[in-house]
Enzyme design. Structure first.
Site, mmCIF file in Angstrom:
data_model
loop_
_atom_site.group_PDB
_atom_site.id
_atom_site.type_symbol
_atom_site.label_atom_id
_atom_site.label_comp_id
_atom_site.label_asym_id
_atom_site.label_seq_id
_atom_site.Cartn_x
_atom_site.Cartn_y
_atom_site.Cartn_z
ATOM 1 N N GLY A 11 0.634 -1.063 -0.040
ATOM 2 C CA GLY A 11 0.106 0.151 -0.376
ATOM 3 C C GLY A 11 0.612 1.402 0.102
ATOM 4 C CB SER A 13 -0.117 4.186 -4.726
ATOM 5 O OG SER A 13 -0.739 4.070 -3.617
ATOM 6 N N GLY A 15 -0.258 7.932 0.475
ATOM 7 C CA GLY A 15 -0.903 8.612 2.540
ATOM 8 C C GLY A 15 0.623 7.997 3.410
ATOM 9 C CG ASP A 66 -4.527 -7.042 -5.966
ATOM 10 O OD1 ASP A 66 -5.009 -6.695 -4.200
ATOM 11 O OD2 ASP A 66 -5.272 -6.857 -6.461
ATOM 12 C CB SER A 143 -3.217 -2.338 13.846
ATOM 13 O OG SER A 143 -4.840 -2.481 14.780
ATOM 14 C CE1 TYR A 157 -9.310 0.492 9.451
ATOM 15 C CE2 TYR A 157 -9.382 2.059 11.726
ATOM 16 C CZ TYR A 157 -8.863 1.689 10.639
ATOM 17 O OH TYR A 157 -8.049 1.805 10.207
ATOM 18 C CB ALA A 159 -14.963 -6.635 13.220
ATOM 19 C CB SER A 160 -10.849 -5.686 9.573
ATOM 20 O OG SER A 160 -10.514 -3.914 9.633
ATOM 21 C CE LYS A 161 -6.317 -1.162 10.672
ATOM 22 N NZ LYS A 161 -5.635 -1.562 9.681
ATOM 23 C CB THR A 192 -4.099 9.702 4.974
ATOM 24 O OG1 THR A 192 -5.245 8.764 5.208
ATOM 25 C CG2 THR A 192 -3.110 9.932 6.416
#
Length: 292
Positions: A11, A13, A15, A66, A143, A157, A159-161, A192
């Site tokens: 990631g 590209s 921020g 990817d 995280s 968000y 939940a994923s973290k 960002t």
């Protein structure tokens, strides 16, 4: 004196990822900046990073990557490993949906986990074989303060973290005797484009069922954007990039968790949990290490 390392970051590209690549290269490291569509929509970012000149031989090499494609993850790692050993993986790629939790479809939830959780699993699995063969390596996964709290309108968000934190922390204990560290960085809100690109719930009928409460998404995003627009140094994303670079340059053992930015109570939670976690591991370690 900093020892130059070879680092792969996902990631990169935009921020925090883009800033981290530059921060690391400025310290003399070789950075492979992973991103999708290097020759297309992210071409400008790739050109910018490739042109960046760091001190002491630091450089940035954009590479197609990817994290939602296992084959692509393995290919990118194989290309780098054919040239040099990957010392550090930085799992930075991520998406931040903001909106009413119920109104996100299961497909949206699956897409989110594909990046924020499974992407980290794919990349970790891709690099760990070689790291284990060398008994050396570092994995830093991005995280969030949302990885320690449940927050309204950030349900998916969070939940994923939470999920990726559990995965990365478990890896930490499994890998520590092999000379490899898996650690976490937990930023709070930073300026960002995560705010301006935050996916909204797709089930608009359910959103409407919440009445005025449905405006909570826009209110929260507006609050964060207003905070970033004030130019407060504490919300500058470069702070996160520099802290990641500090962790790369640090000698082992590194802290499992590093909080960056407005604390939001994260450090208190980490400090409270740490001795409990340590006691649990102390009891389990002799068993899984075969010492009993």
């Amino acid at each position: 004196m900093t020892t130059s390392k070879t680092i792969l970051i996902t990631g990169a590209s935009r921020g925090i990822g883009l800033r981290t690549a530059k921060s690391l290269a400025s310290r003399g490291h070789t950075v492979y900046a992973g991103m999708r569509d290097v020759d297309g929509r992210n071409k400008d970012a790739a050109v910018e990073l490739a042109a960046f000149s760091g001190s002491s031989g630091g450089r940035i090499l954009p590479i197609e990557l990817d994290v939602t494609n296992e084959a692509a993850c393995n290919v990118a790692v194989a290309i780098i490993e054919a040239e040099t050993s990957i010392d550090v993986l930085i799992n930075n790629a991520g998406v931040m949906p903001v909106g009413l939790t119920e109104a996100y479809t299961l497909e949206q939830a699956q897409d989110l986990f594909d990046v924020n959780v499974y992407g980290i699993m794919r990349m970790s699995r891709a690099v760990l074989g070689q790291m284990r063969s060398r008994n050396s390596g570092l994995i830093i996964s991005l995280s969030s303060a949302a990885g320690r709290f449940g927050m309204p309108f950030f349900g998916l968000y969070c939940a994923s973290k939470w999920a990726m934190e559990a995965y990365c922390e478990s890896l930490h204990f499994e890998l520590e005797s092999l000379g490899i560290e898996s650690i976490l960085v937990e930023p709070s809100g930073h300026g960002t484009d995560l705010v301006t690109t935050a996916p909204a719930p797709a089930d608009t009928a359910r959103v409407q069922d919440y009445g005025d409460l449905a405006q909570g998404r826009d209110r929260l995003l507006g609050m964060f954007q207003g905070m970033f627009d004030q130019g407060d140094a504490s919300t500058d994303a470069s702070n996160v990039a520099n802290r990641i670079a500090d962790l790369v340059d640090m000698s082992a053992p590194r802290p499992i968790r590093t909080q960056v930015g407005h604390d939001m109570g994260v450090s208190a939670v980490n400090d409270a949990v740490l001795p409990i976690q340590a006691e649990l591991i102390k009891g389990l370690k002799p068993v899984y290490m075969g010492e009993v």
